[in-house]
Design a protein around this motif. Structure first.
Motif, PDB file in Angstrom:
ATOM      1  N   PHE A 167      13.825  -3.863   1.116  1.00 10.65           N
ATOM      2  CA  PHE A 167      12.738  -3.876   2.636  1.00 10.65           C
ATOM      3  C   PHE A 167      13.797  -5.308   3.759  1.00 10.65           C
ATOM      4  O   PHE A 167      13.832  -6.666   3.176  1.00 10.65           O
ATOM      5  CB  PHE A 167      11.640  -4.775   2.743  1.00 10.65           C
ATOM      6  N   THR A 168      15.054  -5.288   4.762  1.00  8.56           N
ATOM      7  CA  THR A 168      16.277  -5.536   4.992  1.00  8.56           C
ATOM      8  C   THR A 168      15.176  -5.666   6.476  1.00  8.56           C
ATOM      9  O   THR A 168      16.309  -6.982   6.582  1.00  8.56           O
ATOM     10  CB  THR A 168      17.166  -5.370   5.420  1.00  8.56           C
ATOM     11  N   GLY A 190      -3.269   1.555  -7.845  1.00  9.21           N
ATOM     12  CA  GLY A 190      -2.409   1.433  -6.832  1.00  9.21           C
ATOM     13  C   GLY A 190      -2.379   1.889  -5.136  1.00  9.21           C
ATOM     14  O   GLY A 190      -2.429   0.655  -4.358  1.00  9.21           O
ATOM     15  N   ASP A 191      -3.124   3.345  -5.357  1.00  3.60           N
ATOM     16  CA  ASP A 191      -2.601   3.801  -4.088  1.00  3.60           C
ATOM     17  C   ASP A 191      -4.015   2.784  -3.117  1.00  3.60           C
ATOM     18  O   ASP A 191      -4.393   2.816  -1.898  1.00  3.60           O
ATOM     19  CB  ASP A 191      -3.019   4.974  -3.787  1.00  3.60           C
ATOM     20  N   GLU A 192      -5.424   2.588  -3.932  1.00  2.00           N
ATOM     21  CA  GLU A 192      -6.323   2.157  -3.637  1.00  2.00           C
ATOM     22  C   GLU A 192      -5.929   0.927  -2.936  1.00  2.00           C
ATOM     23  O   GLU A 192      -6.323   0.186  -1.731  1.00  2.00           O
ATOM     24  CB  GLU A 192      -7.994   2.115  -4.368  1.00  2.00           C
ATOM     25  N   TYR A 193      -5.643  -0.168  -3.579  1.00  4.11           N
ATOM     26  CA  TYR A 193      -4.943  -1.205  -3.290  1.00  4.11           C
ATOM     27  C   TYR A 193      -3.961  -1.253  -2.236  1.00  4.11           C
ATOM     28  O   TYR A 193      -4.334  -2.440  -1.248  1.00  4.11           O
ATOM     29  CB  TYR A 193      -4.769  -1.989  -4.430  1.00  4.11           C
ATOM     30  N   CYS A 194      -2.854  -0.493  -1.984  1.00  5.77           N
ATOM     31  CA  CYS A 194      -1.871  -0.665  -0.522  1.00  5.77           C
ATOM     32  C   CYS A 194      -3.027  -0.075   0.957  1.00  5.77           C
ATOM     33  O   CYS A 194      -2.867  -0.735   1.773  1.00  5.77           O
ATOM     34  CB  CYS A 194      -1.071   0.547  -0.411  1.00  5.77           C
ATOM     35  N   LYS A 195      -4.340   0.606   0.122  1.00  8.60           N
ATOM     36  CA  LYS A 195      -5.436   0.552   1.465  1.00  8.60           C
ATOM     37  C   LYS A 195      -6.079  -0.647   2.058  1.00  8.60           C
ATOM     38  O   LYS A 195      -6.315  -1.044   3.577  1.00  8.60           O
ATOM     39  CB  LYS A 195      -6.228   1.708   1.354  1.00  8.60           C
ATOM     40  N   VAL A 196      -5.912  -1.522   1.347  1.00 12.80           N
ATOM     41  CA  VAL A 196      -6.934  -2.682   1.127  1.00 12.80           C
ATOM     42  C   VAL A 196      -5.829  -4.156   1.677  1.00 12.80           C
ATOM     43  O   VAL A 196      -6.462  -4.150   2.762  1.00 12.80           O
ATOM     44  CB  VAL A 196      -6.731  -3.278   0.327  1.00 12.80           C
ATOM     45  N   LEU A 197      -4.110  -3.536   1.625  1.00 14.01           N
ATOM     46  CA  LEU A 197      -3.017  -4.152   2.190  1.00 14.01           C
ATOM     47  C   LEU A 197      -3.116  -3.908   3.524  1.00 14.01           C
ATOM     48  O   LEU A 197      -3.040  -5.004   4.602  1.00 14.01           O
ATOM     49  CB  LEU A 197      -2.267  -4.050   1.477  1.00 14.01           C
ATOM     50  N   LEU A 198      -3.618  -2.655   4.300  1.00 12.18           N
ATOM     51  CA  LEU A 198      -3.184  -2.061   5.507  1.00 12.18           C
ATOM     52  C   LEU A 198      -4.866  -2.773   5.940  1.00 12.18           C
ATOM     53  O   LEU A 198      -4.965  -2.874   7.320  1.00 12.18           O
ATOM     54  CB  LEU A 198      -3.006  -0.804   5.380  1.00 12.18           C
ATOM     55  N   VAL A 248       4.314  -1.817   4.735  1.00 16.59           N
ATOM     56  CA  VAL A 248       5.510  -3.109   5.409  1.00 16.59           C
ATOM     57  C   VAL A 248       5.964  -1.946   7.678  1.00 16.59           C
ATOM     58  O   VAL A 248       5.878  -3.105   8.273  1.00 16.59           O
ATOM     59  CB  VAL A 248       7.170  -2.897   4.894  1.00 16.59           C
ATOM     60  N   GLU A 249       5.866  -1.018   7.218  1.00 10.71           N
ATOM     61  CA  GLU A 249       5.856  -0.116   8.502  1.00 10.71           C
ATOM     62  C   GLU A 249       4.712  -0.568   9.400  1.00 10.71           C
ATOM     63  O   GLU A 249       4.708  -0.813  10.591  1.00 10.71           O
ATOM     64  CB  GLU A 249       6.069   1.668   8.469  1.00 10.71           C
ATOM     65  N   HIS A 250       3.529  -0.604   8.427  1.00  7.34           N
ATOM     66  CA  HIS A 250       1.997  -0.451   9.358  1.00  7.34           C
ATOM     67  C   HIS A 250       2.201  -2.384   9.715  1.00  7.34           C
ATOM     68  O   HIS A 250       1.876  -2.236  11.202  1.00  7.34           O
ATOM     69  CB  HIS A 250       0.810  -0.423   8.340  1.00  7.34           C
ATOM     70  N   ALA A 251       2.475  -3.166   9.388  1.00  8.91           N
ATOM     71  CA  ALA A 251       3.474  -4.222   9.768  1.00  8.91           C
ATOM     72  C   ALA A 251       4.086  -4.446  10.866  1.00  8.91           C
ATOM     73  O   ALA A 251       3.741  -5.313  11.120  1.00  8.91           O
ATOM     74  CB  ALA A 251       3.915  -5.454   8.170  1.00  8.91           C
ATOM     75  N   LYS A 252       4.855  -4.059  10.639  1.00  4.87           N
ATOM     76  CA  LYS A 252       5.799  -4.228  11.260  1.00  4.87           C
ATOM     77  C   LYS A 252       5.823  -3.319  12.733  1.00  4.87           C
ATOM     78  O   LYS A 252       5.675  -4.395  14.232  1.00  4.87           O
ATOM     79  CB  LYS A 252       6.800  -3.134  11.554  1.00  4.87           C
ATOM     80  N   LYS A 253       4.705  -2.843  13.589  1.00  2.00           N
ATOM     81  CA  LYS A 253       3.758  -1.821  14.294  1.00  2.00           C
ATOM     82  C   LYS A 253       2.789  -3.170  14.866  1.00  2.00           C
ATOM     83  O   LYS A 253       2.616  -2.832  15.927  1.00  2.00           O
ATOM     84  CB  LYS A 253       3.200  -0.315  13.905  1.00  2.00           C
ATOM     85  N   ILE A 293       7.978   0.464  -4.759  1.00  4.26           N
ATOM     86  CA  ILE A 293       7.939   0.443  -3.170  1.00  4.26           C
ATOM     87  C   ILE A 293       7.722   1.614  -2.213  1.00  4.26           C
ATOM     88  O   ILE A 293       7.638   1.428  -1.389  1.00  4.26           O
ATOM     89  CB  ILE A 293       9.972   0.480  -3.327  1.00  4.26           C
ATOM     90  N   LYS A 294       8.036   2.805  -3.068  1.00 11.21           N
ATOM     91  CA  LYS A 294       7.160   3.837  -2.073  1.00 11.21           C
ATOM     92  C   LYS A 294       6.029   3.772  -1.988  1.00 11.21           C
ATOM     93  O   LYS A 294       5.409   4.255  -0.554  1.00 11.21           O
ATOM     94  CB  LYS A 294       7.024   5.456  -3.650  1.00 11.21           C
ATOM     95  N   ARG A 295       5.192   2.928  -2.166  1.00  5.93           N
ATOM     96  CA  ARG A 295       3.860   2.147  -1.977  1.00  5.93           C
ATOM     97  C   ARG A 295       3.965   1.072  -0.593  1.00  5.93           C
ATOM     98  O   ARG A 295       3.304   1.283   0.081  1.00  5.93           O
ATOM     99  CB  ARG A 295       3.031   1.859  -2.977  1.00  5.93           C
ATOM    100  N   LEU A 296       4.721   0.698  -1.007  1.00  4.81           N
ATOM    101  CA  LEU A 296       4.593  -0.542  -0.086  1.00  4.81           C
ATOM    102  C   LEU A 296       5.315  -0.160   1.854  1.00  4.81           C
ATOM    103  O   LEU A 296       5.227  -1.150   2.823  1.00  4.81           O
ATOM    104  CB  LEU A 296       6.033  -1.802  -0.407  1.00  4.81           C
ATOM    105  N   MET A 297       6.101   0.945   1.714  1.00  2.26           N
ATOM    106  CA  MET A 297       6.718   1.670   2.575  1.00  2.26           C
ATOM    107  C   MET A 297       5.856   1.700   3.269  1.00  2.26           C
ATOM    108  O   MET A 297       5.811   0.682   4.708  1.00  2.26           O
ATOM    109  CB  MET A 297       7.781   3.025   2.615  1.00  2.26           C
TER     110      MET A 297
END
Length: 258
Positions: free
Chosen positions: A150-151, A75-83, A122-127, A115-119
């Protein structure tokens, strides 16, 4: 309302793009297999420029997406893929990325862990100035809770009518989270499998969907996500299929606007 298309099987982009432009589409969205392929993205950018087509969205990488909600390093590695997917969106000026919300309930998923992984994602997307649209797959509960958490204005919903029909037919997603709608994946099926047929070729009630899109005040793009399968090959040439797709999406557009 602009119209967009992706045909993820049966017609390569080099063939599809000139056909889509000729038919009248405003643009396209790129499939998940390209999200982390820089060489492919560069070629897609070139084709889009040649044919003056707008790049609406990138689908995020799908393999391992269920691991977001599971214990373990995957799951951690997948979120790196999302980044990495997001970095590619920024580089190629793709304004929106679609991310699956698809927990595997056979493996004890944890919403809090996901959600902890997605936070940071989501912040990276915002930046990066990229919008994230979470897509309905197999769990309305996880999707609704993710959108509740995520509002931020850059976080919203990708409505897939085919997934609704064959995975959660009793849930009317637009009635519940249509106010967060960023984009659409429109296609048809038989209510049993995710067929990605042309609209009006299956069992989905598009009259109801168009009423729901109208009721939630959606003014965004209408985007087809299609498969040019063996049956369509027998019925249409590739160019005829793309032209028929444009006619179908215009029919949907008229149903919403009139």
């Amino acid at each position: 309302m602009k119209t967009f298309i992706d045909i993820f099987y049966g017609i390569e982009y080099a063939q599809m793009f000139p056909m889509a432009k000729k038919a009248g589409f405003d643009g396209f969205f790129s499939g998940e297999c390209y999200a982390n392929d820089k060489n492919a993205l560069k070629e897609i950018e070139h084709l889009a420029y040649l044919h003056n087509l707008e790049w609406e969205t990138s689908h995020s990488t799908i393999p391992k997406s269920t691991t977001i909600w599971l214990e373990g390093n995957e799951g951690d590695e997948y979120c790196k893929v999302l980044l990495s997917n997001l970095d590619n969106c920024k580089q190629y000026k793709i304004p929106l990325i679609v991310v699956h919300v698809a927990p595997d309930f056979s493996k004890n998923p944890s919403f809090e862990l996901g959600i902890k992984r997605l936070m940071p994602v989501v912040e990276h997307a915002k930046k990066a100035g990229i919008k994230i649209a979470f897509e309905n797959i197999n769990s309305a509960d996880y999707l609704f809770k993710t959108l509740e958490f995520f509002t931020d204005s850059h976080v919203g919903f990708c409505y897939d009518c085919g997934h609704e029909a064959c995975y959660e037919p009793d849930v009317r997603f637009l009635a519940k989270v249509g106010n967060r709608l960023f984009c659409t994946h429109l296609h048809d099926n038989d209510g049993k499998g995710d067929c990605h047929w042309l609209p009006f070729d299956g069992a989905i009630n598009f009259e109801q969907i168009c009423k729901e899109l109208k009721a939630c005040g959606y003014k965004g793009n209408l985007t087809l996500e299609l498969c040019y399968n063996d049956e369509y090959c027998k019925k249409y040439t590739k160019e005829e299929f793309v032209r028929e797709a444009y006619d179908r999406v215009q029919r949907l557009k008229n149903m919403i606007e009139n």
